[in-house]
Design a protein around this motif. Structure first.
Motif, PDB file in Angstrom:
ATOM      1  N   VAL A  53       0.850  -1.189   0.000  1.00 21.01           N
ATOM      2  CA  VAL A  53       0.000   0.000   0.000  1.00 21.01           C
ATOM      3  C   VAL A  53       0.890   1.245   0.000  1.00 21.01           C
ATOM      4  O   VAL A  53       1.825   1.344   0.805  1.00 21.01           O
ATOM      5  N   GLU A  54       0.599   2.172  -0.902  1.00 23.57           N
ATOM      6  CA  GLU A  54       1.302   3.452  -0.962  1.00 23.57           C
ATOM      7  C   GLU A  54       0.278   4.560  -1.104  1.00 23.57           C
ATOM      8  O   GLU A  54      -0.787   4.352  -1.702  1.00 23.57           O
ATOM      9  N   VAL A  55       0.583   5.741  -0.558  1.00 24.07           N
ATOM     10  CA  VAL A  55      -0.366   6.853  -0.615  1.00 24.07           C
ATOM     11  C   VAL A  55       0.375   8.134  -0.965  1.00 24.07           C
ATOM     12  O   VAL A  55       1.515   8.347  -0.525  1.00 24.07           O
ATOM     13  N   MET A  56      -0.255   8.970  -1.757  1.00 21.23           N
ATOM     14  CA  MET A  56       0.285  10.279  -2.096  1.00 21.23           C
ATOM     15  C   MET A  56      -0.750  11.341  -1.779  1.00 21.23           C
ATOM     16  O   MET A  56      -1.933  11.180  -2.090  1.00 21.23           O
ATOM     17  N   HIS A  57      -0.308  12.417  -1.146  1.00 23.34           N
ATOM     18  CA  HIS A  57      -1.144  13.593  -0.894  1.00 23.34           C
ATOM     19  C   HIS A  57      -0.452  14.752  -1.593  1.00 23.34           C
ATOM     20  O   HIS A  57       0.739  15.007  -1.349  1.00 23.34           O
ATOM     21  N   ALA A  58      -1.144  15.447  -2.493  1.00 23.78           N
ATOM     22  CA  ALA A  58      -0.452  16.422  -3.332  1.00 23.78           C
ATOM     23  C   ALA A  58      -1.367  17.557  -3.757  1.00 23.78           C
ATOM     24  O   ALA A  58      -2.595  17.431  -3.764  1.00 23.78           O
ATOM     25  N   HIS A  59      -0.720  18.663  -4.109  1.00 24.94           N
ATOM     26  CA  HIS A  59      -1.405  19.784  -4.740  1.00 24.94           C
ATOM     27  C   HIS A  59      -0.661  20.126  -6.016  1.00 24.94           C
ATOM     28  O   HIS A  59       0.550  20.365  -6.000  1.00 24.94           O
ATOM     29  N   PHE A  60      -1.376  20.118  -7.147  1.00 22.10           N
ATOM     30  CA  PHE A  60      -0.789  20.422  -8.440  1.00 22.10           C
ATOM     31  C   PHE A  60      -1.565  21.552  -9.111  1.00 22.10           C
ATOM     32  O   PHE A  60      -2.796  21.632  -9.000  1.00 22.10           O
TER      33      PHE A  60
END
Length: 276
Positions: free
Chosen positions: A17-24
């Motif tokens: 399991v991998e998670v990304m939290h981002a603003h683009f």
């Protein structure tokens, strides 16, 4: 990466399991896919992407659901950009969780709609992503993971997924595509040409290209690059340097890997390497 853009990336210990939290705002995803199930939650703004031959929009509060090997791209719909979280979950973990919950062997689910405007799913996915980003205790993260997968399958899936890759068309086209994919899976590090694939699969270059695109949504070269990116991710996650991962996964150098890693995953290999 522009100053107003940011990324946080985490891997769950002892789980695929991998998670990304981002603003683009200006970042544009190149057409790509993941070998995992990928569930995203748009938190602010809106993002547009092409998937399954149509343009889609996920606005704030909406959930995105991508099956394994499902090609998609993406970019901000507005100048203000978008903030989102996305979690990647290995297929084997999905089947384990569903089998535990049903008490019997369970096939892989198929998500027919890439965008799901469902507040209950949004809440479940937000809880899961928050537990992984913060991070929460392993027990809390496991509980959120099981609850989120159950909710996604119950409210978002349409039918079992027999083949974890994109649904195949019948007939000779599917046979050609499978043969080409098998060659690429086995020899993705080799400098293959269309002539190599045509000879090995027993068909013309045009036929194999058309069959592969029709059945998998990607060109053979795009798929080969994705296999190399996945190999690089595994090497980096195992502790190898980005430079070594680039060479051993078939890229010309670290800059080449970094360029495609960012295009397809939204982060640099360096950020991925430091994820905990």
């Amino acid at each position: 990466m522009a100053e107003q853009e940011w990324v946080t990336y985490r891997r769950m210990a002892h789980r695929p399991v991998e998670v990304m939290h981002a603003h683009f705002e200006r970042h544009v995803y190149h057409l790509h896919s993941h070998e995992t199930y990928s569930f995203g939650l748009t938190e602010f703004g809106a993002q547009s992407f092409d998937c399954r031959g149509a343009s889609r929009v996920s606005a704030a509060g909406m959930v995105m659901a991508f099956n394994p090997d499902e090609p998609h791209d993406g970019h901000s719909t507005t100048e203000l950009g978008f903030t989102y979280s996305i979690v990647h979950i290995g297929s084997e973990l999905i089947t384990d969780l569903l089998s535990d919950q049903t008490g019997r062997p369970t096939g892989l689910p198929l998500f027919a709609d890439p965008v799901l405007p469902d507040p209950l799913l949004s809440s479940a996915l937000h809880r899961l992503c928050a537990s992984l980003i913060q991070p929460a205790t392993e027990l809390a993260a496991d509980e959120a993971l099981a609850a989120s997968v159950a909710a996604m399958v119950r409210r978002g899936a349409r039918r079992p997924l027999v083949n974890s890759s994109a649904a195949l068309h019948g007939g000779a086209s599917a046979d050609i595509a499978r043969r080409v994919r098998a060659i690429l899976d086995d020899r993705y590090l080799d400098p293959l040409s269309m002539d190599d694939l045509a000879e090995a699969s027993g068909c013309s270059r045009f036929a194999l290209y058309r069959a592969f695109r029709t059945n998998y949504g990607l060109s053979p070269s795009d798929y080969q690059r994705l296999l190399r990116l996945r190999a690089a991710r595994r090497l980096i996650a195992a502790g190898h340097s980005v430079a070594r991962a680039a060479i051993e996964s078939g890229f010309a150098d670290q800059a080449h890997l970094t360029r495609w890693f960012r295009r397809c995953y939204g982060i640099t290999p360096g950020i991925y390497a430091t994820a905990t």
